[in-house]
Design a protein around this motif. Structure first.
Motif, short mmCIF file in Angstrom:
data_model
loop_
_atom_site.label_atom_id
_atom_site.label_comp_id
_atom_site.label_asym_id
_atom_site.label_seq_id
_atom_site.Cartn_x
_atom_site.Cartn_y
_atom_site.Cartn_z
N VAL A 25 0.85 -1.20 0.00
CA VAL A 25 0.00 0.00 0.00
C VAL A 25 0.87 1.24 0.00
CG1 VAL A 25 -1.75 1.29 1.27
CG2 VAL A 25 -1.85 -1.21 1.21
N ASN A 26 0.63 2.14 -0.97
CA ASN A 26 1.34 3.41 -1.00
C ASN A 26 0.33 4.54 -1.23
OD1 ASN A 26 0.75 3.28 -3.74
ND2 ASN A 26 2.84 2.73 -4.34
N HIS B 204 -4.16 4.91 -2.03
CA HIS B 204 -5.19 5.73 -1.37
C HIS B 204 -5.84 6.71 -2.35
CE1 HIS B 204 -3.51 4.91 2.93
NE2 HIS B 204 -4.13 3.88 2.40
N LEU B 205 -5.08 7.22 -3.31
CA LEU B 205 -5.70 8.07 -4.33
C LEU B 205 -6.70 7.25 -5.15
CD1 LEU B 205 -2.68 10.18 -5.66
CD2 LEU B 205 -4.12 10.54 -3.65
N ALA B 206 -6.33 6.01 -5.45
CA ALA B 206 -7.24 5.15 -6.19
C ALA B 206 -8.49 4.82 -5.38
CB ALA B 206 -6.52 3.87 -6.61
N ASP B 207 -8.36 4.69 -4.06
CA ASP B 207 -9.54 4.46 -3.22
C ASP B 207 -10.60 5.54 -3.47
OD1 ASP B 207 -8.47 2.23 -1.96
OD2 ASP B 207 -7.82 3.32 -0.17
N VAL B 208 -10.14 6.79 -3.56
CA VAL B 208 -11.07 7.91 -3.72
C VAL B 208 -11.57 8.03 -5.16
CG1 VAL B 208 -11.38 10.40 -3.45
CG2 VAL B 208 -9.97 9.14 -1.82
N MET C 130 -3.10 15.02 1.84
CA MET C 130 -2.36 14.45 0.72
C MET C 130 -3.31 13.75 -0.25
SD MET C 130 0.92 15.08 1.41
CE MET C 130 1.79 13.96 0.32
N VAL C 131 -4.25 13.02 0.31
CA VAL C 131 -5.15 12.19 -0.50
C VAL C 131 -6.12 13.05 -1.30
CG1 VAL C 131 -6.83 10.33 -0.43
CG2 VAL C 131 -4.91 10.31 1.16
#
Length: 213
Positions: free
Chosen positions: A45-46, A50-54, A76-77
């Motif tokens: 996990v990088n 987390h950007l892809a989560d959103v 950051m996200v």
């Protein structure tokens, strides 16, 4: 109706926004309080994860003109998600949070005190331990998300709000961010008399700021 996407800080989940989520929904708004990827295989996990989560949520729910809200690390996200999905983002709200530029990482934005915390990983070698005073539900945070530099290619035309917590017990690591943004006409900046956990310390004021965003 506005769609709010609420992003937690390190070691926390969407549950940290429970009261705020309830208040926004009572006023007729749509709310997604995300728990970011992390408690599983933290080695993989990088920040991009987390950007892809959103961005995956925004696409799957066909969200337009979203208000992305990020607490602490969540800054950051939301910055990266807005850069990747500008057509789905209408506003960014930073809650005592990181405001990175292209090439920044959490590691280079924080003080040595925070870096010492980041380096205190768990037995897996990849999870930053929750601090002792965190909620019992807090889980180790993937350290690679803190080391990876963010890559920004756009400057999306969105409304931007910064909410500064003025009630830290000691110096706040976010004071330089507040000082930089408070005279910037591109930003709406607020200072609330609460600690870093503004969702707990100043919920009513925070709700009004989000409604205005």
């Amino acid at each position: 109706m506005t769609t709010y996407v609420l992003i937690p800080g390190m070691c926390h989940g969407g549950w940290c926004y429970d009261d705020l989520t309830r208040a926004l929904r009572e006023r007729g708004h749509r709310v997604h309080a995300l728990t970011l990827t992390g408690p599983g295989d933290r080695a993989r996990v990088n920040l991009d994860t987390h950007l892809a989560d959103v961005t995956t949520l925004l696409a799957a729910e066909d969200v337009r003109d979203a208000v992305l809200v990020g607490h602490s690390y969540g800054g950051m996200v939301i910055t990266g998600a807005a850069d990747r999905a500008p057509d789905r983002t209408g506003a960014l709200v930073y809650l005592d949070a990181m405001v990175p530029a292209d090439g920044d990482s959490c590691w280079n934005l924080v003080t040595d005190q925070e870096r010492r915390w980041y380096a205190d990983v768990d037995d897996t070698g990849f999870g930053v331990r929750p601090l002792p005073f965190f909620d019992p539900r807090a889980t180790p945070h993937p350290v690679n998300t803190l080391l990876q530099p963010i890559r920004l290619t756009r400057n999306p035309d969105v409304r931007r709000t910064y909410v500064y917590a003025a009630g830290w017990d000691g110096p706040s690591p976010f004071t330089p961010v507040y000082d930089r943004l408070r005279d910037d006409p591109a930003w709406r900046v607020h200072a609330l008399a609460g600690g870093h956990n503004l969702m707990r310390d100043a919920p009513d004021d925070l709700l009004e700021i989000l409604l205005a965003a």
